[in-house]
Design a protein around this motif. Structure first.
Motif, PDB file in Angstrom:
ATOM      1  N   UNK A 342      24.540 -32.413 -55.268  1.00  0.00           N
ATOM      2  CA  UNK A 342      24.343 -32.028 -54.366  1.00  0.00           C
ATOM      3  C   UNK A 342      24.465 -30.210 -55.035  1.00  0.00           C
ATOM      4  N   UNK A 343      22.755 -29.345 -55.032  1.00  0.00           N
ATOM      5  CA  UNK A 343      23.273 -28.930 -55.445  1.00  0.00           C
ATOM      6  C   UNK A 343      24.602 -27.747 -54.150  1.00  0.00           C
ATOM      7  N   UNK A 344      24.798 -27.402 -54.861  1.00  0.00           N
ATOM      8  CA  UNK A 344      26.720 -25.949 -54.322  1.00  0.00           C
ATOM      9  C   UNK A 344      25.734 -25.333 -53.060  1.00  0.00           C
ATOM     10  N   UNK A 345      24.877 -24.143 -53.634  1.00  0.00           N
ATOM     11  CA  UNK A 345      23.905 -23.606 -52.955  1.00  0.00           C
ATOM     12  C   UNK A 345      23.040 -24.063 -52.283  1.00  0.00           C
ATOM     13  N   UNK A 346      22.467 -24.613 -52.556  1.00  0.00           N
ATOM     14  CA  UNK A 346      21.152 -25.209 -50.912  1.00  0.00           C
ATOM     15  C   UNK A 346      21.747 -26.510 -50.604  1.00  0.00           C
ATOM     16  N   UNK A 347      22.926 -26.560 -50.448  1.00  0.00           N
ATOM     17  CA  UNK A 347      23.499 -28.007 -49.671  1.00  0.00           C
ATOM     18  C   UNK A 347      24.471 -27.311 -48.374  1.00  0.00           C
ATOM     19  N   UNK A 348      23.923 -26.428 -47.282  1.00  0.00           N
ATOM     20  CA  UNK A 348      24.563 -26.213 -46.194  1.00  0.00           C
ATOM     21  C   UNK A 348      25.248 -26.188 -44.772  1.00  0.00           C
ATOM     22  N   UNK A 349      25.951 -26.412 -44.152  1.00  0.00           N
ATOM     23  CA  UNK A 349      26.401 -27.216 -43.179  1.00  0.00           C
ATOM     24  C   UNK A 349      26.116 -26.386 -42.224  1.00  0.00           C
ATOM     25  N   UNK A 350      25.096 -25.860 -40.551  1.00  0.00           N
ATOM     26  CA  UNK A 350      25.246 -25.143 -39.779  1.00  0.00           C
ATOM     27  C   UNK A 350      25.281 -24.922 -38.765  1.00  0.00           C
ATOM     28  N   UNK A 351      25.281 -24.408 -37.607  1.00  0.00           N
ATOM     29  CA  UNK A 351      25.205 -24.728 -36.212  1.00  0.00           C
ATOM     30  C   UNK A 351      23.917 -24.849 -35.968  1.00  0.00           C
ATOM     31  N   UNK A 352      23.227 -25.483 -34.904  1.00  0.00           N
ATOM     32  CA  UNK A 352      22.329 -25.649 -34.322  1.00  0.00           C
ATOM     33  C   UNK A 352      21.320 -27.158 -33.400  1.00  0.00           C
ATOM     34  N   UNK A 353      20.830 -26.183 -32.506  1.00  0.00           N
ATOM     35  CA  UNK A 353      20.544 -27.149 -31.324  1.00  0.00           C
ATOM     36  C   UNK A 353      20.152 -26.661 -30.258  1.00  0.00           C
ATOM     37  N   UNK A 354      20.326 -27.003 -28.834  1.00  0.00           N
ATOM     38  CA  UNK A 354      20.098 -26.481 -27.642  1.00  0.00           C
ATOM     39  C   UNK A 354      21.214 -25.850 -26.934  1.00  0.00           C
ATOM     40  N   UNK A 355      22.305 -26.266 -27.484  1.00  0.00           N
ATOM     41  CA  UNK A 355      23.364 -25.281 -27.290  1.00  0.00           C
ATOM     42  C   UNK A 355      23.920 -24.126 -28.526  1.00  0.00           C
ATOM     43  N   UNK A 356      23.771 -24.874 -29.286  1.00  0.00           N
ATOM     44  CA  UNK A 356      24.203 -23.325 -29.968  1.00  0.00           C
ATOM     45  C   UNK A 356      24.260 -22.061 -30.478  1.00  0.00           C
ATOM     46  N   UNK A 357      22.802 -21.875 -29.338  1.00  0.00           N
ATOM     47  CA  UNK A 357      22.729 -20.167 -29.164  1.00  0.00           C
ATOM     48  C   UNK A 357      24.013 -19.348 -28.284  1.00  0.00           C
ATOM     49  N   UNK A 358      24.696 -20.513 -27.534  1.00  0.00           N
ATOM     50  CA  UNK A 358      25.292 -20.098 -26.652  1.00  0.00           C
ATOM     51  C   UNK A 358      26.922 -20.302 -26.453  1.00  0.00           C
ATOM     52  N   UNK A 359      26.809 -20.857 -27.753  1.00  0.00           N
ATOM     53  CA  UNK A 359      28.464 -21.799 -28.050  1.00  0.00           C
ATOM     54  C   UNK A 359      28.412 -20.457 -28.938  1.00  0.00           C
ATOM     55  N   UNK A 360      27.658 -19.873 -30.132  1.00  0.00           N
ATOM     56  CA  UNK A 360      28.205 -18.426 -30.549  1.00  0.00           C
ATOM     57  C   UNK A 360      27.795 -17.704 -29.753  1.00  0.00           C
ATOM     58  N   UNK A 361      27.696 -17.318 -28.782  1.00  0.00           N
ATOM     59  CA  UNK A 361      27.649 -16.208 -28.394  1.00  0.00           C
ATOM     60  C   UNK A 361      28.998 -15.836 -27.509  1.00  0.00           C
ATOM     61  N   UNK A 362      29.259 -17.186 -27.253  1.00  0.00           N
ATOM     62  CA  UNK A 362      30.836 -17.157 -26.590  1.00  0.00           C
ATOM     63  C   UNK A 362      31.856 -17.019 -27.598  1.00  0.00           C
TER      64      UNK A 362
END
Length: 502
Positions: A342-362
């Protein structure tokens, strides 16, 4: 993303060989026809275009029937090895393959063009067919060319000789008849009846309809160049027991690439750009990744999980972060076993989805991160009613790269009549819209058309110091020639429901 209507995911990782003590299984079910003998040469008749057209239509029917028999065996016998395939590479199949090639495609090392080969097509194809059946056919090295990538780097491509393209396309038709019955629903790239927008729809619907909160955006480093040819042949042998077909594929893999007068041969890679390369890549990832990933989802995931793969570009969604991290660690080990990383710079895990904005805001974090897939940026957004909505925008780097290419071509066409320039630009803009005109991307379409108009105006005003072109007249030219932005694609859930009814 797989669904109930598609092929079952309960597929073993490696097909078990069948006991072929008697007659080969593929011959029992497909028909054990002897290899076709060279056809006696017939004199050409002037003015027989309708007869040639009729013969070509009949050829397509016979080819289609033969491929359907192979599909039927592959569908009914999931562990069957096809031990007699070469006789299906008939003159008719080679002719069908020839007419599927692009007439203006770049020539290989033989410098032979499509139109040159067509002048004596029947004799050429019968000669080629004879060499293939006798084992006398020899593959030529591919010619190395480079095309610009959106990031400014160069992508190496291998351009095969014309006869290699013909035989490769014929073999692809044979193998597609087998592997389209094996490939999983999560795979979309370079498959008949599937395309980029099918993958985009599946991803949107998957994120929207499942409990996806984490996205693993994975990238395999130099995939087409790093494929292990040894593993590839082992994968092929699960289904292809005809050593003559295997030898054909080995000829292409070992033919090498010609660059600066030197032929380089490697035990890795499939020659990105060749006709057969995409299918070989799909077969490789089917065994190295797809079957394993679907089994992992069934047996190890503790929550929802979706998978969408387009060639070597794939996105995996998870409900739980712990599942995502465990899968990523195990996938690294799995791919390493098959000579991939796997390409170390191009492989990443991100928070995404319908609850992502609310959870990150908290947690006091900013807006959810975005990810790229097939030329679009995926963004966590909202509808006017405040509901979660996945928004897709054209990647800015891709748009800038496209505009640079168009600008260079505009200057080359600087002194053409305005009508000729307009026709060309109309074709360019319409082609761009055909791909990018998805819901939520209207502003990007407007921006693209505006930039094209500005660049066209600059070119026209520099044609002569005495030009009388003002902006008012230019706006009329723009309205006459450049298509207006409008959304051409339906919402993902609407089209996906039609393509994949429950």
């Amino acid at each position: 993303m797989t669904h109930g209507h598609e092929k079952s995911d309960s597929v073993i990782v490696a097909a078990k060989p069948t006991n072929n003590a008697e007659q080969p299984a593929a011959e029992r079910f497909v028909g054990s026809q002897p290899a076709a003998e060279p056809v006696e040469q017939r004199a050409e008749t002037k003015g027989n275009a309708s007869q040639q057209s009729t013969r070509r239509a009949q050829s397509r029917v016979s080819v289609s029937q033969a491929l359907e028999r192979i599909r039927k065996v592959a569908r009914e016998r999931k562990e069957e090895k096809f031990t007699a395939l070469l006789h299906h590479i008939s003159v008719e199949l080679l002719e069908t393959a020839f007419f599927e090639l692009k007439e203006d495609a770049a020539p290989g090392v033989d410098r032979l063009m499509w139109t040159d080969y067509e002048t004596d097509l029947e004799r050429n194809l019968e000669n080629l067919h004879d060499r293939v059946q006798r084992g006398a056919y020899r593959a030529l090295p591919s010619r190395r060319v480079f095309i610009p990538k959106p990031d400014g780097r160069q992508r190496p491509l291998a351009v095969a000789a014309l006869e290699d393209k013909i035989v490769q396309r014929a073999v692809v038709a044979l193998l597609n008849a087998i592997y389209e019955e094996d490939f999983l629903g999560i795979s979309y790239g370079f498959r008949p009846g599937r395309g980029t927008h099918d993958a985009l729809d599946a991803l949107c619907v998957g994120i929207d309809s499942r409990k996806v909160s984490w996205i693993l955006d994975a990238d395999i480093r130099s995939f087409f160049d790093e494929i292990s040819q040894e593993w590839l042949i082992r994968f092929l042998e699960h289904r292809v027991g005809d050593r003559r077909i295997i030898r054909l594929i080995l000829k292409w893999l070992k033919a090498g690439v010609l660059e600066d007068g030197v032929v380089t041969v490697s035990d890795r890679g499939t020659g990105q750009g060749s006709v057969i390369s995409p299918l070989l890549a799909n077969i490789y990832l089917h065994y190295a990744l797809d079957l394993w990933a679907v089994r992992w989802r069934r047996h190890k995931a503790t929550g929802d999980m979706i998978i969408v793969r387009y060639a070597d570009d794939f996105i995996i969604g998870f409900q739980h972060e712990n599942d995502a991290r465990r899968f990523l660690d195990e996938m690294r080990e799995r791919l390493q076993k098959f000579a991939l990383t796997l390409h170390p710079e191009k492989t990443r895990l991100i928070e995404f989805g319908c609850f992502a904005a609310e959870r990150r805001k908290r947690r006091g974090l900013g807006r959810p991160e975005t990810f790229n897939f097939l030329g679009f940026i995926f963004i966590c957004g909202k509808t006017r009613q405040g509901k979660f909505q996945i928004k897709r925008k054209t990647r800015r780097d891709r748009m800038r790269a496209k505009l640079r290419t168009i600008k260079e071509e505009m200057w080359r066409r600087m002194h053409q009549p305005i009508a000729d320039q307009g026709k060309w630009l109309s074709h360019v803009v319409r082609g761009y819209f055909n791909y990018h005109a998805v819901p939520t991307n209207f502003r990007a379409l407007v921006a693209f058309r505006t930039e094209i108009a500005k660049r066209w105006y600059r070119v026209l005003t520099r044609r002569s110091e005495r030009t009388k072109l003002n902006w008012e007249r230019m706006k009329r030219l723009i309205d006459d020639w450049l298509p207006r932005p409008r959304i051409l694609h339906p919402w993902p859930d609407k089209r996906f429901a039609v393509a994949h009814p429950r």
